[in-house]
Design an enzyme around this catalytic site. Sequence first.
Site, PDB file in Angstrom:
ATOM      1  N   GLN A  88       0.828  -1.205   0.000  1.00  0.00           N
ATOM      2  CA  GLN A  88       0.000   0.000   0.000  1.00  0.00           C
ATOM      3  C   GLN A  88       0.863   1.255   0.000  1.00  0.00           C
ATOM      4  O   GLN A  88       2.019   1.227   0.435  1.00  0.00           O
ATOM      5  CB  GLN A  88      -0.921  -0.011   1.232  1.00  0.00           C
ATOM      6  CG  GLN A  88      -1.919  -1.161   1.248  1.00  0.00           C
ATOM      7  CD  GLN A  88      -2.734  -1.181   2.529  1.00  0.00           C
ATOM      8  OE1 GLN A  88      -2.194  -1.109   3.618  1.00  0.00           O
ATOM      9  NE2 GLN A  88      -4.047  -1.273   2.384  1.00  0.00           N
ATOM     10  N   PHE A  89       0.292   2.366  -0.482  1.00  0.00           N
ATOM     11  CA  PHE A  89       0.979   3.655  -0.423  1.00  0.00           C
ATOM     12  C   PHE A  89       0.697   4.286   0.939  1.00  0.00           C
ATOM     13  O   PHE A  89      -0.454   4.528   1.298  1.00  0.00           O
ATOM     14  CB  PHE A  89       0.503   4.579  -1.542  1.00  0.00           C
ATOM     15  CG  PHE A  89       1.027   4.185  -2.897  1.00  0.00           C
ATOM     16  CD1 PHE A  89       2.318   4.530  -3.282  1.00  0.00           C
ATOM     17  CD2 PHE A  89       0.228   3.483  -3.786  1.00  0.00           C
ATOM     18  CE1 PHE A  89       2.792   4.155  -4.535  1.00  0.00           C
ATOM     19  CE2 PHE A  89       0.705   3.111  -5.036  1.00  0.00           C
ATOM     20  CZ  PHE A  89       1.990   3.449  -5.413  1.00  0.00           C
ATOM     21  N   HIS A 106      13.750  -3.755   1.430  1.00  0.00           N
ATOM     22  CA  HIS A 106      13.650  -3.785  -0.035  1.00  0.00           C
ATOM     23  C   HIS A 106      14.570  -4.894  -0.565  1.00  0.00           C
ATOM     24  O   HIS A 106      15.760  -4.930  -0.222  1.00  0.00           O
ATOM     25  CB  HIS A 106      14.068  -2.442  -0.627  1.00  0.00           C
ATOM     26  CG  HIS A 106      13.902  -2.379  -2.123  1.00  0.00           C
ATOM     27  ND1 HIS A 106      12.687  -2.173  -2.734  1.00  0.00           N
ATOM     28  CD2 HIS A 106      14.812  -2.521  -3.125  1.00  0.00           C
ATOM     29  CE1 HIS A 106      12.848  -2.177  -4.055  1.00  0.00           C
ATOM     30  NE2 HIS A 106      14.125  -2.391  -4.315  1.00  0.00           N
ATOM     31  N   ASP A 142      11.901   4.379  -3.077  1.00  0.00           N
ATOM     32  CA  ASP A 142      13.059   3.570  -2.677  1.00  0.00           C
ATOM     33  C   ASP A 142      14.360   4.373  -2.750  1.00  0.00           C
ATOM     34  O   ASP A 142      15.412   3.851  -3.125  1.00  0.00           O
ATOM     35  CB  ASP A 142      13.184   2.312  -3.554  1.00  0.00           C
ATOM     36  CG  ASP A 142      11.923   1.466  -3.537  1.00  0.00           C
ATOM     37  OD1 ASP A 142      11.220   1.486  -2.523  1.00  0.00           O
ATOM     38  OD2 ASP A 142      11.657   0.792  -4.545  1.00  0.00           O
ATOM     39  N   ALA A 599      37.362 -41.300  -5.078  1.00  0.00           N
ATOM     40  CA  ALA A 599      38.757 -41.075  -5.465  1.00  0.00           C
ATOM     41  C   ALA A 599      38.839 -40.983  -6.984  1.00  0.00           C
ATOM     42  O   ALA A 599      38.166 -41.726  -7.707  1.00  0.00           O
ATOM     43  CB  ALA A 599      39.633 -42.212  -4.956  1.00  0.00           C
ATOM     44  N   GLN A 600      39.658 -40.066  -7.471  1.00  0.00           N
ATOM     45  CA  GLN A 600      39.733 -39.846  -8.914  1.00  0.00           C
ATOM     46  C   GLN A 600      40.159 -41.102  -9.655  1.00  0.00           C
ATOM     47  O   GLN A 600      39.720 -41.345 -10.787  1.00  0.00           O
ATOM     48  CB  GLN A 600      40.704 -38.698  -9.208  1.00  0.00           C
ATOM     49  CG  GLN A 600      40.717 -38.279 -10.677  1.00  0.00           C
ATOM     50  CD  GLN A 600      41.505 -37.006 -10.899  1.00  0.00           C
ATOM     51  OE1 GLN A 600      41.885 -36.333  -9.964  1.00  0.00           O
ATOM     52  NE2 GLN A 600      41.760 -36.671 -12.151  1.00  0.00           N
ATOM     53  N   GLY A 630      40.817 -33.916  -5.982  1.00  0.00           N
ATOM     54  CA  GLY A 630      40.619 -33.421  -4.627  1.00  0.00           C
ATOM     55  C   GLY A 630      40.870 -31.933  -4.532  1.00  0.00           C
ATOM     56  O   GLY A 630      40.163 -31.219  -3.814  1.00  0.00           O
ATOM     57  N   GLY A 650      40.886 -40.617   4.335  1.00  0.00           N
ATOM     58  CA  GLY A 650      42.069 -40.409   3.512  1.00  0.00           C
ATOM     59  C   GLY A 650      43.272 -40.114   4.385  1.00  0.00           C
ATOM     60  O   GLY A 650      43.308 -40.474   5.564  1.00  0.00           O
ATOM     61  N   CYS A 707      43.296 -49.416   5.721  1.00  0.00           N
ATOM     62  CA  CYS A 707      43.586 -48.340   6.681  1.00  0.00           C
ATOM     63  C   CYS A 707      43.953 -48.873   8.054  1.00  0.00           C
ATOM     64  O   CYS A 707      44.729 -48.243   8.783  1.00  0.00           O
ATOM     65  CB  CYS A 707      42.409 -47.381   6.776  1.00  0.00           C
ATOM     66  SG  CYS A 707      40.820 -48.174   7.058  1.00  0.00           S
ATOM     67  N   PHE A 806      50.962 -48.405   3.672  1.00  0.00           N
ATOM     68  CA  PHE A 806      49.711 -48.627   2.952  1.00  0.00           C
ATOM     69  C   PHE A 806      49.928 -49.613   1.798  1.00  0.00           C
ATOM     70  O   PHE A 806      49.414 -49.453   0.696  1.00  0.00           O
ATOM     71  CB  PHE A 806      49.120 -47.315   2.432  1.00  0.00           C
ATOM     72  CG  PHE A 806      47.613 -47.322   2.413  1.00  0.00           C
ATOM     73  CD1 PHE A 806      46.893 -47.393   3.582  1.00  0.00           C
ATOM     74  CD2 PHE A 806      46.913 -47.255   1.214  1.00  0.00           C
ATOM     75  CE1 PHE A 806      45.502 -47.403   3.562  1.00  0.00           C
ATOM     76  CE2 PHE A 806      45.520 -47.265   1.190  1.00  0.00           C
ATOM     77  CZ  PHE A 806      44.819 -47.338   2.381  1.00  0.00           C
TER      78      PHE A 806
END
Length: 902
Positions: A88-89, A106, A142, A599-600, A630, A650, A707, A806
């Site tokens: 409304q105004f 705004h 505004d 993992a790639q 990664g 990892g 692991c 590993f």
Amino acid sequence: MKIAVIGQSVFGQEVYKELRKDGHTIVGVFTIPDKDGKADPLATEAEKDGVPVFKFPRWRLKGQALPEVVSQYEAVGADLNVLPFCSQFIPMEVIERPQHGSIIYHPSLLPRHRGASAINWTLIHGDKKGGFTVFWADDGLDTGPILLQRECEVEPNDTVNTIYKRFLFPEGVKGTVDAVRLIAEGKAPKIVQPQEGATYECIQKKDNAKIDWNQSAEALHNWIRGNDKVPGAWAEVDGQKVTFYGSSLVENGPSANGQPLEIQGASRPAIVTKAGLVLFGTDGKTLLVKNLQFEDGKMIAAAQFFSSGSSAAVELTEEEKTFAKHIKAVWQSILSNVAQIEDSTDFFKSGAASMDVVRLVEEVKLLSNGCQLQNEDVYMNCTFTDFIQMCVRKLRGEDDEEELVVDYVEKNINNMTIKMPHQLFINGQFVDAEGGKTYKTINPTDGTAICEVSLAQISDVNTAVSAAKEAFEEGEWGKMNARDRGRLIYKLADLMEEHQEELATIEAIDSGAVYTLALKTHVGMSIQTFRYFAGWCDKIQGSTIPINQARPNRNLTFTKKEPIGVCAIVIPWNYPLMMLAWKTAACLAAGNTLVLKPAQVTPLTALKFAELAARAGIPKGVVNILPGSGALVGQRLSDHPDVRKLGFTGSTEVGKHIMKSCAVSNVKKVSLELGGKSPLIIFSDCDMDKAVRMGMSSVFFNKGENCIAAGRLFVEDSIHDHFVKRVVEEVKKMKVGDPLDRSTDHGPQNHKAHLDKLVDFCQAGIKEGATLICGGKQVQRPGFFFEPTLFTDVQDHMFIAKEESFGPIMIISSFKGGDVDDVLRRANATEFGLASGVFTRDISKALYVSEKLNAGTVFVNTYNKTDVASPFGGFKQSGFGKDLGQDALNEYLRTKAVTIEY
């Protein structure tokens, strides 16, 4: 302060509630009149609290303030006017009346995009940054001084709805309340808006939302999304207005194979494909539109343009007729202004609004014992007949779900044909990476390429995270009850079991795992893990807690376990499928969505898993799989502000980096399963046969790529030589070779770089004076094979005594009998603490040692005996958090405490 709230909508309601929580007194709420007998949410909330509510149809007439309205406003005696959302105004007599004036929310970064359609124009102009401003009201449009601004990234496929829900609504509420707090503290600035960069755009209405086809694909996309959902960008198709919704830019998405559709003014025909409607810009690039709406209000999936209305009506069973009767009653209660619901009654033309859609979706869910509709289903089936037909088809499982399209790489191997997806899996579809980037995944058995795999880029990560977030916040998964979620996870486990030989074969050629081991452990335990966590879905619960410090009032405190949201999972290459299962199963059971980076070097079983997840009915966006590096994909997942949890397995080095990135970005919850140097202590009173057999397994299981492998064996001096002799005899019997050969004991190492690392590791041991008994070098044959290796005379200071290999390298040190505490000191003298073991017939000694060993898992007279119900995780620099067991669920849940006074 005494505040008058002037405005409307749920946004206004939330600002009102937060201002009250902040201790302010709301002296009056000024909002719009009731519509169709329904009060505005702001009015409903204020009336419930007994706050005076005024519902003026207007504040002024012919440019002049209405005196009776102004006087009622003045009577409340406000110190500040807050206008969170107001259509409304409001006259300047009201704006300037309070001691502190008036502030307005705004939804743009002023001075850019002044006017009532600021969000629309932010998207139409393709702004990269959006946000909101709280400013001091003046007599301009505004143009008042800025009090506070906050900005956000605009995602490539944002719509008015998504950017509003993600940022402008929640952060806008907070920002408006923060602005009031600054005023109360006397710290609120008044920054004059600059003239440079100021723009004003008209209100977007249906008439001016027609699509101009003489633009690039990106400009067309911005126009469509900038008008989605209101007022809706449209074009003329077959002589009628058709409105376009759900636009996305297509980089390397579905190929435009389908039926051409002429659109008035377009430079070339659009293509109706299985994925949607493909549109072309003047630059030759494309965009994809998901939904279309016709002039009569009917909305359809764009893919069904030529088939909509062509499917024959299903004949309802007696049970389905009863269901339809109940649904008709729901329609009648929602559309109270309609005398009687007919088959042709249109839900929206009869007065239904967006909140009624939400109610209808929930009512169907209750009446059908779990049938989960999307809001779009209601919009696309707005007559009662169409709606019932759609519901019945969904209940029968005949709802024409979009077909999963998979571009397989097929190989005839291991007496079967394996079919391997090789693209990224995002939002329920296999798609190419940005720019079509790929890489070769290598078979470690012979060093040859298996296939080209899509290589994810940062934009792909952003798209996947957005899909996961939408699936969690707005999709079927987030609304699904726990038991139904469990059924889907269990169905996924069943599908994995049906494909277990294929999965094990893919695992063998991609990671080098011996097929029989892959079948039993890599795949077998993965299936067990999903079944185990499927059973947990409806058993996640909080607790009721007595609180004693809040007398004399009576109180009830209880906790709730809630899903976290979007989770990132980053897994290693040694057990590609099993590591996926250990984290993903718990994540899904808790109700989260996920983006997983395999993992790639070992992406293929993860992509096959994605296919099976889709076929099991896991909703789109819940599971997303991104093969990639990664440094790029893993780093972006660590940094992404919408990811709330990251689970990583990892190296310790990378784990530390991830932990730092997660802290700096948004303090993500993190669980880390990192490196290990697990000690295995073998006393002279052990069962020697078992100690040899399990000692071999502790080191050489899965060719040492394990692991929790025993990184160092401490053998009592009196049995040391005999133990070594027995091990050497067993090592000589091991067959190193093709992992698909059922008689093979020991397959190739995972990749060339790791093979080279093992060679260097052994050279370091020899240089420092350890005794190499056997092995220590690469097998002279194609592929990445390494000989099972045995070192003795390893001293505590040596590199190989402290660092993780590993690989298939047994490292033996002796210790003097009778000095248990000394060997415990040596075993614990490491920064790792993942696993450990002890062999002895003395139960008291076994319990003492297991108590003193500083590791997350202790094996007594066994090794490698992990189970889906037993928690798994390390101490010290082996990380924190748990996989498996009930403890794993807590890694993917958050606890909320609720206290009620009664």
